[in-house]
Design an enzyme around this catalytic site. Structure first.
Site, PDB file in Angstrom:
ATOM      1  N   ASP A 292       0.804  -1.150  -0.163  1.00 43.34           N
ATOM      2  CA  ASP A 292      -0.046  -0.127  -0.086  1.00 43.34           C
ATOM      3  C   ASP A 292       0.648   1.272   0.006  1.00 43.34           C
ATOM      4  OD1 ASP A 292      -2.728   1.243   0.492  1.00 43.34           O
ATOM      5  OD2 ASP A 292      -1.601   1.913   2.285  1.00 43.34           O
ATOM      6  N   GLU A 334       0.952  -0.586  -4.851  1.00 45.39           N
ATOM      7  CA  GLU A 334      -0.071   0.313  -5.201  1.00 45.39           C
ATOM      8  C   GLU A 334       0.668   1.888  -5.274  1.00 45.39           C
ATOM      9  OE1 GLU A 334      -3.357   3.043  -3.421  1.00 45.39           O
ATOM     10  OE2 GLU A 334      -1.547   2.348  -2.402  1.00 45.39           O
TER      11      GLU A 334
HETATM   12  C1  GLC Z   1      -3.841   3.278  -0.413  1.00 38.58           C
HETATM   13  C2  GLC Z   1      -5.393   3.105  -0.009  1.00 38.58           C
HETATM   14  C3  GLC Z   1      -6.398   4.009   0.572  1.00 38.58           C
HETATM   15  C4  GLC Z   1      -5.622   4.602   1.819  1.00 38.58           C
HETATM   16  C5  GLC Z   1      -4.452   4.967   1.548  1.00 38.58           C
HETATM   17  C6  GLC Z   1      -3.442   5.146   2.809  1.00 38.58           C
HETATM   18  O1  GLC Z   1      -3.852   4.526  -1.015  1.00 38.58           O
HETATM   19  O2  GLC Z   1      -5.991   2.407  -1.009  1.00 38.58           O
HETATM   20  O3  GLC Z   1      -7.467   3.552   0.856  1.00 38.58           O
HETATM   21  O4  GLC Z   1      -6.357   5.691   2.271  1.00 38.58           O
HETATM   22  O5  GLC Z   1      -3.481   4.177   0.817  1.00 38.58           O
HETATM   23  O6  GLC Z   1      -3.064   4.077   3.313  1.00 38.58           O
END
Ligand code: GLC
Length: 651
Positions: A292, A334
C-alpha cells in the site's frame, strides 16, 4: 558454492557469511529443503544486496543487518508449512503464474462481502463461478479502533480484526481458496501504521528505539521545511503532513490521517520488522501482498517525497526476501502516480524487472473514465501510447474501479499534445462525474477538494458513474442499456488489455452507490464509503433472472472473462501496443503473439462507429475472428463496424 560466481565481488564475501549463518538456522530441515533455501539465497542475494546497499550501505552495522535479515528468512523457511513449500517449487517452475490469461482478480471488503472470514468460505463458489483466480481481501489485519481509513491504519500486523475472525480463520480461508485454485491477496500497509500500534505507543511514551521507527521532530523547523514542497493527500479531512503529539511533545510525520504515522524506512529495524511480518503472513498462506501507498516510503527534503529512487531499492530488496524465503508470493505495488513515475515500480535500468510483479495501471483507469466522459479517445491513445515499455516478467493490475477515489492523473503535457488544456479537462471530468456538467449521466461526488490546486477527486461506484443509477431512476430502458454497455466496455477493456483484470465487488452486478455510510460516524466524513457497499446477495440472486440488470451485467462480464481464458494472446508477458485508429471515438490495442496478432477495438460513444480495415494492416490473412462474440467478423464492406459502446477482440 559453484554457481555463486554470478555474484559481484563485493557481494560474494557477505553472501558466504550469510549462507553459513542461514545454514545453522536451517539445521532442523531435511537436506533437500536446506539445499533449496540456499539455492534461492544464492539466486536472489545479488538483488537483495543491490537493493539494500544504496539505503543502508553506509551504516557501520550494514553487514550485521544483512546477516540478521538472512537468518530471519531462514527461520521463516523452517516454519513454512509443507504445502506452501510445494507451492514454492511450483511457482519456481511457473514464474509466470500471475501473468496468465486465466488470471482474474476479485476485490472485496471481507466485512461487507460476507461478514467474517469464515463466512467468506460460504461464497467461494460464487467467486469461482465468475472464473476468479485471485481475491484481494480488504481489510484483514487488525486496524485501530474507531476511525481507521478503511482498515489502512494497522494496529497489529500479526492479528486479524476481531470482528472478522482470528489468525486461524485467515489460515483456513487461504487454504480453502487455494484448494479452489484461487490465490489470496491482502494489504500490507508499508508507509505507516496506526497511532495505536505498539511501536507508536512505545514511541509516544518516549521509548527512543521506537521513536526511531518514525519521523519525529521537536519543533516546526523541519516540518515547515518539508511542507514547502509536499502535496496533501487528504486536504479536506487531514490537512498538512505532520501532527503534534502532546504526550511526546513532538511532531510526527503523518502523510495521510493524523492517526497514520509514517514509518522511517531509513531505519533498517523497520525493514527487518516488515520482513518478519511478510514471512509470518506468507506462512499463513497469503500469496500476494498489495503493498500500500509505496510511493511515499522515502522522504527527501526539497521534493514531493514520492517515488524517490530509494523506494524502488527498498521494494527490490523486499521482493528478493520473498523470492528467497517464501517464493510462492508475488508483490503488487500500489503507486497511484503519474505515468513516467509508474513504470519504475516494475524496475527500470539496473532494477529491470526486479521491483514489483504487479502494479496498478492507474493511467488506464483514468483514461477509461476520461474517454467515456468526452466520447473522445485521442488523449487516451496518446497518453497510453507514450507509456514506456515494461519488463516481460510483470503484469499490470487493470481496474475500472476500486475502493478508492479517482484522481485525474492526466498531465498537462499529454493534454497539450492533443490540443486541450490539462487543467480544463481535469475540471471537466470532476464536473462530469459529480453530475454537475449539463447532460452528465454520472452520480459521483467530489472527494477532497484542494483549494490550492482546485483539484477535485471523485467517489462513486462503477454503475453510478456510468449512469445506471440515473437511468434506473428515470425508468428509461434506453439509458439503462447504454449504462450497461458502458460497464461492459470497461470490463472488456480491463480484461483485454493484457494484465490481470481486477473486478471490484458489486461491479459484476451493477451495484450502485450506497449512502448508508452517512449514518456511521466513523465513515460519514469519507465519501469513498459510497462505493464500498455491503454485498447485495438478493441482487446476486437476480443474476439468474433473465433480462434483469444483474443478469445482463453479470452475463456480459462472464462472457468477457470466458473469452479471456481462451485467448492466449492475453498472457501478460506480451506487450500491449496502442494503435492509432484515426478515429476519435475508438480505442485500439495490438498484442503480438506467436500464434498471431490480436487487435482489440473499443467504441467510446453511444453511436455506432466504423473503423477502416487499414487499421488491421493486413495482419489477418484470413477473416478475423472476434473472441468476445465467438464469430468471424464481417468485413465485406471494407470497414469494421462497432455498435454503440461496441468492443471486438480480433484474432
Ligand atoms: C492506499 C489505500 C487507501 C488509503 C491509503 C492510505 O491508497 O488504497 O484507501 O487511504 O493508501 O493507506
Amino acid at each position: 558454492m559453484e554457481s555463486a560466481r554470478h555474484l559481484s565481488p563485493d557481494a560474494l564475501p557477505l553472501f558466504e557469511r550469510a549462507s553459513v549463518a542461514a545454514a545453522s538456522v536451517l539445521e532442523p530441515l531435511a537436506a533437500r529443503d536446506r539445499h533449496l533455501f540456499l539455492l534461492r539465497l544464492e539466486r536472489y542475494f545479488q538483488n537483495l544486496y543491490d537493493g539494500l546497499l544504496p539505503v543502508y550501505g553506509r551504516r557501520p552495522d550494514y553487514e550485521a543487518v544483512v546477516i540478521r535479515m538472512v537468518e530471519r528468512m531462514a527461520r521463516q523457511y523452517v516454519e513454512r508449512p509443507e504445502p506452501l513449500k510445494l507451492l514454492d517449487i511450483e511457482r519456481d517452475l511457473t514464474p509466470d503464474w500471475f501473468q496468465r490469461e486465466s488470471m482474474v482478480g476479485y476485490v472485496f471488503y471481507v466485512a461487507r462481502f460476507a461478514g467474517t472470514l469464515r463466512e467468506t468460505l460460504e461464497h467461494i463458489d460464487y467467486v469461482a463461478a465468475l472464473g476468479v483466480t485471485y481475491v484481494h481481501l480488504m481489510y484483514v489485519l487488525r486496524p485501530r479502533d474507531g476511525e481507521n481509513d478503511g482498515g489502512y491504519a494497522v494496529a497489529d500486523y500479526r492479528d486479524v480484526d476481531p470482528g472478522l475472525g482470528t489468525i486461524d480463520d485467515l489460515r483456513l480461508v487461504c487454504d480453502a481458496f487455494r484448494e479452489h485454485g484461487i490465490s489470496v491477496c491482502i494489504d500490507l500497509v508499508l508507509n505507516h501504521c496506526a497511532d495505536t500500534h505498539p511501536w507508536a505507543v512505545a514511541a509516544t511514551r518516549g521509548d527512543a528505539r521506537h521513536q526511531g521507527y518514525f519521523y519525529t521532530f521537536p519543533d516546526r523547523e523541519m516540518p515547515d521545511a518539508y511542507e514547502r514542497t509536499l502535496p496533501e493527500v487528504f486536504p479536506d479531512f487531514a490537512p498538512g503532513n505532520f501532527t503534534f503529539v502532546r504526550e511526546m511533545q513532538r511532531w510526527v510525520w503523518t502523510t495521510f490521517n493524523a492517526y497514520q504515522w509514517d514509518l522511517d524506512w531509513s531505519n533498517p529495524e523497520v525493514f527487518l520488522e516488515i520482513v518478519d511480518i511478510m514471512g509470518y503472513l506468507a506462512n499463513l498462506g497469503v500469496e500476494v501482498f498489495r503493498m500500500d501507498a509505496v510511493a511515499f516510503l522515502w522522504k527527501r527534503l526539497g521534493t514531493d517525497c514520492q517515488n524517490q529512487s530509494e523506494v524502488h531499492d527498498l521494494l527490490q530488496a523486499l521482493r528478493a526476501c520473498s523470492k528467497i524465503a517464501t517464493p510462492a508470493v508475488a508483490h503488487k505495488a500500489e503507486a497511484i502516480v503519474s505515468p513516467s513515475d509508474l513504470v519504475h515500480y516494475f524496475g527500470t535500468g539496473r532494477r529491470y524487472g526486479k521491483v514489483a510483479n504487479i502494479a496498478y495501471h492507474n493511467s488506464l483507469m483514468v483514461q477509461f473514465w476520461s474517454a467515456l466522459a468526452s466520447r473522445d479517445t485521442r488523449l487516451m491513445t496518446h497518453a497510453l501510447g507514450a507509456f514506456p515499455p515494461t519488463p516481460p516478467s510483470i503484469a499490470w493490475g487493470c481496474y475500472a474501479r476500486g475502493h478508492d477515489d479517482i484522481g485525474w492523473a492526466i498531465t498537462d503535457e499529454d493534454a497539450a499534445a492533443v490540443g486541450i488544456s490539462g487543467y480544463a479537462h481535469r475540471q471537466f471530468l470532476s464536473d462530469y462525474y459529480s453530475g454537475q456538467f449539463p447532460g452528465s449521466h454520472a452520480r459521483g461526488a467530489v472527494f477532497q477538494f484542494n483549494p490550492q490546486t482546485l483539484d477535485r477527486r471523485i467517489s462513486g461506484s462503477f454503475a453510478s458513474l456510468v449512469g445506471l443509477e440515473a437511468a434506473l431512476e428515470a425508468r428509461d430502458e434506453t439509458l439503462v442499456t447504454l449504462a450497461i454497455e458502458r460497464m461492459l466496455l470497461g470490463h472488456a477493456l480491463m480484461a483485454g488489455f493484457g494484465g490481470v483484470p481486477l473486478i471490484y465487488m458489486g461491479d459484476e452486478l451493477g451495484m450502485r452507490n450506497d449512502h448508508g455510510y452517512l449514518r456511521d460516524p466513523d465513515h460519514a466524513t469519507d465519501n469513498r464509503w459510497m462505493h464500498r457497499p455491503s454485498m447485495d446477495w438478493d441482487a446476486a440472486a437476480r443474476r439468474a433472472l433473465p433480462g434483469s440488470v444483474e443478469a445482463r451485467v453479470y452475463g456480459g462480464l462472464q462472457t468477457i472473462l470466458r473469452a479471456r481464458k481462451r485467448t492466449p494472446h492475453l498472457h501478460a508477458t506480451y506487450p500491449t501496443r496502442i494503435l492509432e485508429p484515426h478515429q476519435s471515438h475508438v480505442f485500439a490495442t495490438l498484442r503480438r503473439h506467436p500464434l498471431g496478432p490480436m487487435v482489440s477495438l473499443y467504441n467510446f460513444s453511444e453511436a455506432a462507429q466504423t473503423v477502416s480495415l487499414d487499421l488491421l494492416e493486413g495482419r489477418f490473412p484470413h477473416q478475423p475472428y472476434d473472441q468476445l462474440e465467438g464469430r468471424f467478423l464481417d468485413v465485406g464492406a471494407g470497414e469494421i463496424v462497432l455498435g454503440s459502446y461496441g468492443r471486438l477482440w480480433l484474432v
